[in-house]
Design a protein around this motif. Structure first.
Motif, PDB file in Angstrom:
ATOM      1  N   ASP A  46       0.866  -1.174   0.000  1.00 23.78           N
ATOM      2  CA  ASP A  46       0.000   0.000   0.000  1.00 23.78           C
ATOM      3  C   ASP A  46       0.906   1.229   0.000  1.00 23.78           C
ATOM      4  OD1 ASP A  46      -1.742   2.086   0.420  1.00 23.78           O
ATOM      5  OD2 ASP A  46      -2.597   1.281   2.263  1.00 23.78           O
ATOM      6  N   LEU A  47       0.940   1.929  -1.110  1.00 20.04           N
ATOM      7  CA  LEU A  47       1.817   3.090  -1.252  1.00 20.04           C
ATOM      8  C   LEU A  47       1.057   4.409  -1.105  1.00 20.04           C
ATOM      9  CD1 LEU A  47       3.964   1.838  -4.266  1.00 20.04           C
ATOM     10  CD2 LEU A  47       4.498   1.703  -1.826  1.00 20.04           C
ATOM     11  N   SER A  48      -0.142   4.357  -0.525  1.00 21.65           N
ATOM     12  CA  SER A  48      -0.954   5.575  -0.413  1.00 21.65           C
ATOM     13  C   SER A  48      -0.325   6.617   0.506  1.00 21.65           C
ATOM     14  CB  SER A  48      -2.374   5.238   0.060  1.00 21.65           C
ATOM     15  OG  SER A  48      -2.326   4.647   1.344  1.00 21.65           O
ATOM     16  N   GLU A  49       0.509   6.176   1.441  1.00 21.93           N
ATOM     17  CA  GLU A  49       1.187   7.129   2.324  1.00 21.93           C
ATOM     18  C   GLU A  49       2.701   7.033   2.123  1.00 21.93           C
ATOM     19  OE1 GLU A  49      -0.303   7.973   6.273  1.00 21.93           O
ATOM     20  OE2 GLU A  49      -1.859   6.468   5.937  1.00 21.93           O
ATOM     21  N   MET A  50       3.113   7.131   0.871  1.00 17.38           N
ATOM     22  CA  MET A  50       4.529   7.057   0.524  1.00 17.38           C
ATOM     23  C   MET A  50       5.134   8.456   0.520  1.00 17.38           C
ATOM     24  SD  MET A  50       6.165   5.369  -2.879  1.00 17.38           S
ATOM     25  CE  MET A  50       6.658   6.662  -3.969  1.00 17.38           C
ATOM     26  N   GLN A  51       6.381   8.536   1.010  1.00 17.30           N
ATOM     27  CA  GLN A  51       7.122   9.788   0.978  1.00 17.30           C
ATOM     28  C   GLN A  51       8.504   9.516   0.391  1.00 17.30           C
ATOM     29  OE1 GLN A  51       7.070  10.834   5.150  1.00 17.30           O
ATOM     30  NE2 GLN A  51       5.344  12.207   4.836  1.00 17.30           N
ATOM     31  N   VAL A  52       9.063  10.529  -0.251  1.00  9.49           N
ATOM     32  CA  VAL A  52      10.405  10.440  -0.834  1.00  9.49           C
ATOM     33  C   VAL A  52      11.255  11.536  -0.209  1.00  9.49           C
ATOM     34  CG1 VAL A  52      11.742  10.642  -2.964  1.00  9.49           C
ATOM     35  CG2 VAL A  52       9.516   9.525  -2.993  1.00  9.49           C
ATOM     36  N   PHE A  53      12.497  11.182   0.131  1.00 12.05           N
ATOM     37  CA  PHE A  53      13.422  12.179   0.648  1.00 12.05           C
ATOM     38  C   PHE A  53      14.015  12.890  -0.563  1.00 12.05           C
ATOM     39  CE2 PHE A  53      17.262  13.790   2.774  1.00 12.05           C
ATOM     40  CZ  PHE A  53      16.648  14.382   3.878  1.00 12.05           C
ATOM     41  N   ASN A  54      13.601  14.128  -0.752  1.00 11.97           N
ATOM     42  CA  ASN A  54      13.975  14.885  -1.937  1.00 11.97           C
ATOM     43  C   ASN A  54      14.297  16.318  -1.536  1.00 11.97           C
ATOM     44  OD1 ASN A  54      14.292  15.044  -4.812  1.00 11.97           O
ATOM     45  ND2 ASN A  54      12.341  16.132  -4.909  1.00 11.97           N
ATOM     46  N   ASP A  55      15.395  16.830  -2.019  1.00  8.87           N
ATOM     47  CA  ASP A  55      15.830  18.199  -1.694  1.00  8.87           C
ATOM     48  C   ASP A  55      15.909  18.432  -0.191  1.00  8.87           C
ATOM     49  OD1 ASP A  55      16.038  18.862  -4.396  1.00  8.87           O
ATOM     50  OD2 ASP A  55      13.950  19.557  -4.507  1.00  8.87           O
ATOM     51  N   GLY A  56      16.389  17.426   0.550  1.00  7.63           N
ATOM     52  CA  GLY A  56      16.631  17.580   1.979  1.00  7.63           C
ATOM     53  C   GLY A  56      15.414  17.472   2.878  1.00  7.63           C
ATOM     54  N   LYS A  57      14.270  17.026   2.331  1.00  7.89           N
ATOM     55  CA  LYS A  57      13.068  16.881   3.172  1.00  7.89           C
ATOM     56  C   LYS A  57      12.199  15.747   2.646  1.00  7.89           C
ATOM     57  CE  LYS A  57      10.418  20.183   0.638  1.00  7.89           C
ATOM     58  NZ  LYS A  57       9.898  21.029  -0.025  1.00  7.89           N
ATOM     59  N   TRP A  58      11.348  15.230   3.545  1.00  8.77           N
ATOM     60  CA  TRP A  58      10.399  14.185   3.166  1.00  8.77           C
ATOM     61  C   TRP A  58       9.200  14.838   2.502  1.00  8.77           C
ATOM     62  CZ3 TRP A  58      11.772   9.332   2.978  1.00  8.77           C
ATOM     63  CH2 TRP A  58      12.781   8.870   3.820  1.00  8.77           C
ATOM     64  N   THR A  59       8.850  14.346   1.312  1.00 11.54           N
ATOM     65  CA  THR A  59       7.745  14.907   0.543  1.00 11.54           C
ATOM     66  C   THR A  59       6.791  13.784   0.152  1.00 11.54           C
ATOM     67  OG1 THR A  59       9.292  16.519  -0.386  1.00 11.54           O
ATOM     68  CG2 THR A  59       7.178  16.280  -1.497  1.00 11.54           C
ATOM     69  N   HIS A  60       5.480  14.046   0.297  1.00  9.81           N
ATOM     70  CA  HIS A  60       4.469  13.072  -0.113  1.00  9.81           C
ATOM     71  C   HIS A  60       4.638  12.790  -1.607  1.00  9.81           C
ATOM     72  CE1 HIS A  60       0.737  10.858  -0.285  1.00  9.81           C
ATOM     73  NE2 HIS A  60       0.377  11.591  -1.320  1.00  9.81           N
ATOM     74  N   ALA A  61       4.546  11.517  -1.975  1.00  5.58           N
ATOM     75  CA  ALA A  61       4.707  11.120  -3.369  1.00  5.58           C
ATOM     76  C   ALA A  61       3.595  10.168  -3.776  1.00  5.58           C
ATOM     77  CB  ALA A  61       6.064  10.451  -3.570  1.00  5.58           C
TER      78      ALA A  61
END
Length: 186
Positions: A46-61
Motif C-alpha cells: 500500500d503506497l498511499s502514504e509514501m514519501q520520498v526524501f527529496n531536496d533535503g526533506k520528506w515529501t508526499h509522493a
C-alpha cells in the motif's frame, strides 16, 4: 479511528514507517527496507502514504508506475539513491481492537505499550476473539497480541468480561520479565 488525537498518536509512534529504497530487479519493482536482506514486491504494498526524501526533506509522493512517482506537480524517476518512507499497516484484527476503544482507552493502551518500550506497529501476531462473537458479549473471552521491538517480545492478553459495564483487562508481559495490567471500562 478518525479523531485527530488518534491520528497524531498513530503517526508519531516509533517504527510507524518503513524506510528504504526501491529498485527494479529482473523486471520487478522491489522495496528494500534498511537493514533487510529481502525485498518486498512494490505491487503488493500500500503506497498511499509514501514519501520520498527529496531536496533535503520528506515529501508526499504518488506512485505512478514502473519507478515513476509524482511529487507536488512534477514527475520523477526513482533511482537506488532515493530514500523512500512507507507507512506501515496494522494487522486487521489488531486494528479492529484499536477501533473498538474510545479515545481515552486508546491513549491509555498505547501509553502502556509505549512505556514498556513497544510501538503499536511492533504487532507481529494477533488473535482477536471479539471478531468471532456477536455484538452482545454474553461470556468472557480472551484475545492475544504479540509485539516485537527487535530487543524483546511483549505478549498482551485482552480479557473481555461481560458485566453491567463491559470491562477490558489487558495484561502485558515482556520477555524481560516486566508485567503490567490495564483495566478499562467501556
Amino acid at each position: 479511528m478518525a479523531s485527530s488525537l488518534r491520528k497524531k498518536l498513530l503517526h508519531t509512534q516509533e517504527r510507524s514507517c518503513m524506510t528504504g529504497n526501491i529498485c527494479c530487479f529482473e523486471g520487478e519493482w522491489l522495496f528494500f527496507e534498511e537493514d533487510a536482506d529481502e525485498g518486498k514486491l512494490v505491487d503488493t504494498m500500500d503506497l498511499s502514504e509514501m514519501q520520498v526524501f527529496n531536496d533535503g526533506k520528506w515529501t508526499h509522493a504518488i506512485w505512478l508506475s514502473e519507478g515513476k512517482i509524482k511529487i507536488e506537480s512534477k514527475e520523477l524517476f526513482l533511482t537506488d539513491s532515493h530514500m523512500i518512507r512507507i507507512r506501515r499497516r496494522l494487522p486487521f484484527a489488531f486494528e479492529q481492537l484499536l477501533r473498538s476503544l474510545d479515545d481515552d482507552s486508546f491513549i491509555r493502551f498505547t501509553g502502556e505499550l509505549n512505556q514498556l518500550g513497544y510501538s503499536i506497529y511492533d504487532c507481529i501476531y494477533c488473535y482477536n476473539h471479539l471478531l468471532f462473537t456477536n455484538k452482545k458479549l454474553k461470556t468472557a473471552c480472551t484475545s492475544f497480541y504479540q509485539f516485537d521491538n527487535e530487543d524483546s517480545i511483549c505478549g498482551v492478553q485482552h480479557h473481555c468480561l461481560p458485566t453491567d459495564q463491559i470491562l477490558d483487562r489487558f495484561e502485558f508481559t515482556t520477555s524481560h520479565g516486566k508485567r503490567s495490567i490495564l483495566m478499562l471500562k467501556k
